[in-house]
Design a protein around this motif. Structure first.
Motif, PDB file in Angstrom:
ATOM      1  N   PRO A 163       0.811  -1.228   0.000  1.00  0.00           N
ATOM      2  CA  PRO A 163       0.000   0.000   0.000  1.00  0.00           C
ATOM      3  C   PRO A 163       0.840   1.272   0.000  1.00  0.00           C
ATOM      4  N   LYS A 164       2.065   1.197   0.520  1.00  0.00           N
ATOM      5  CA  LYS A 164       2.917   2.384   0.608  1.00  0.00           C
ATOM      6  C   LYS A 164       3.656   2.663  -0.704  1.00  0.00           C
ATOM      7  N   LYS A 165       3.809   1.643  -1.538  1.00  0.00           N
ATOM      8  CA  LYS A 165       4.601   1.805  -2.759  1.00  0.00           C
ATOM      9  C   LYS A 165       3.786   1.660  -4.043  1.00  0.00           C
ATOM     10  N   ILE A 166       2.563   1.194  -3.926  1.00  0.00           N
ATOM     11  CA  ILE A 166       1.759   0.949  -5.116  1.00  0.00           C
ATOM     12  C   ILE A 166       1.611   2.224  -5.931  1.00  0.00           C
ATOM     13  N   ARG A 167       1.667   2.086  -7.255  1.00  0.00           N
ATOM     14  CA  ARG A 167       1.542   3.247  -8.128  1.00  0.00           C
ATOM     15  C   ARG A 167       0.085   3.688  -8.210  1.00  0.00           C
ATOM     16  N   SER A 168      -0.133   4.978  -8.130  1.00  0.00           N
ATOM     17  CA  SER A 168      -1.488   5.523  -8.204  1.00  0.00           C
ATOM     18  C   SER A 168      -2.094   5.292  -9.584  1.00  0.00           C
ATOM     19  N   LEU A 169      -3.379   4.984  -9.592  1.00  0.00           N
ATOM     20  CA  LEU A 169      -4.105   4.835 -10.846  1.00  0.00           C
ATOM     21  C   LEU A 169      -4.616   6.169 -11.370  1.00  0.00           C
ATOM     22  N   GLY A 170      -4.410   7.227 -10.610  1.00  0.00           N
ATOM     23  CA  GLY A 170      -4.835   8.539 -11.062  1.00  0.00           C
ATOM     24  C   GLY A 170      -6.331   8.598 -11.280  1.00  0.00           C
ATOM     25  N   LYS A 171      -6.737   9.016 -12.461  1.00  0.00           N
ATOM     26  CA  LYS A 171      -8.155   9.152 -12.792  1.00  0.00           C
ATOM     27  C   LYS A 171      -8.793   7.836 -13.233  1.00  0.00           C
ATOM     28  N   ALA A 172      -7.990   6.795 -13.381  1.00  0.00           N
ATOM     29  CA  ALA A 172      -8.529   5.498 -13.797  1.00  0.00           C
ATOM     30  C   ALA A 172      -9.234   4.819 -12.623  1.00  0.00           C
ATOM     31  N   LYS A 173     -10.146   3.915 -12.940  1.00  0.00           N
ATOM     32  CA  LYS A 173     -10.895   3.194 -11.917  1.00  0.00           C
ATOM     33  C   LYS A 173     -10.116   1.977 -11.449  1.00  0.00           C
ATOM     34  N   SER A 174     -10.252   1.652 -10.176  1.00  0.00           N
ATOM     35  CA  SER A 174      -9.534   0.510  -9.609  1.00  0.00           C
ATOM     36  C   SER A 174     -10.282  -0.801  -9.804  1.00  0.00           C
TER      37      SER A 174
END
Length: 284
Positions: free
Chosen positions: A80-91
């Protein structure tokens, strides 16, 4: 087969839509992927969002399973601390394992299939359908690209993708969203060293193949694009091509098979001449 292709007309071929074509740049070259928007529109839209945010740049091929798949994504996705952000994309996305068969172009094979009542091709993709249930879906043939997910049906997003590199694992059909297919560069993904860890994952970071970038063809200058044409699967030329593979007539074959499996039908791709840039007229 080559005789059939040589006799084809320009109208038998189509160009992939630049808005739905991905260029994945690897150290060894470019992989070109066509997205299957008619089967997985939600995943295609999310993948386009990820690509335009440059999400995949610097990520890596994480696992290679012999006779199965090559998979890529975020090596830190479990942290959770290193995961890359998905930005505006849906998870998460609604599962797109199938779609309504009504209104879908479908060129049926007459040879039968173990996994589906009917199989054939739809807009250049290997597909299956069930007339009684009224659904159709893409099949896991060699070169097909899918979106990884967890146990929950809606847990995939397109941030983790895989490509089939072995004998068609059709047991995955209707269990995962198949989002496209590789139309050029399969050798760059199928020839990688196999992972030695559990489920074929690479055990050391240095074993992973880095992804330099992923771009939509529409966002790449015309001169830098891969200029390809794909044989349409709704033409008499394609029907003749299938027959040429079902009953091979060249001298080497002593016993023509008389049948062909869906995933053994070739989907020809060829280079086309790059369009000339229109010269701008000088201002007067």
């Amino acid at each position: 087969m080559q005789q059939v292709l040589d006799a084809s007309k320009p109208s038998d071929w189509r160009m992939p839509d630049p808005e739905n074509t991905l260029y994945m740049e690897l150290p060894g070259g470019r992989v070109v992927i066509e997205l299957a928007t008619q089967f997985a529109p939600l995943h295609a839209e999310n993948i386009r969002t990820l690509v335009r945010q440059k999400y995949f740049d610097g990520l890596a091929v994480l696992r290679v399973v012999d006779n199965f798949v090559t998979q890529w994504g975020d090596p830190e996705s479990e942290d959770p601390k290193k995961i890359r952000s998905l930005g505006k994309a849906k998870s998460t996305l609604a599962p797109e394992f199938s779609r309504p068969a009504k209104g879908l172009d479908f060129t049926r094979l007459t040879d039968g299939d173990v996994y589906a009542p009917e199989v054939g091709f739809s807009n250049g993709f290997p597909a299956a359908r069930d007339p009684k249930k009224g659904i159709a879906w893409l099949t896991h043939c060699y070169g097909m690209v899918g979106a990884g997910r967890g146990n929950e049906a809606d847990s995939g997003s397109g941030a983790e993708l895989y490509v089939v590199i072995g004998h068609a694992p059709r047991q995955l059909d209707l269990n995962i969203a198949t989002v496209g297919r590789v139309i050029q560069g399969m050798e760059l993904l199928a020839s990688l060293p196999r992972g030695g860890g559990a489920a074929g994952f690479y055990e050391k970071a240095e074993q992973r193949l880095p992804i330099r970038s992923v771009r939509l063809a529409a966002d790449v200058p015309l001169a830098e694009r891969s200029h390809l044409e794909l044989l349409r699967t709704d033409t008499p030329t394609f029907t003749a091509l299938v027959e040429s593979r079902r009953n091979r007539s060249d001298d080497w074959y002593l016993a023509p098979a008389g049948k062909i499996e869906l995933c053994n039908v070739p989907l020809p791709v060829r280079e086309r001449k790059a369009p000339e840039e229109t010269a701008k007229k000088p201002q007067t």
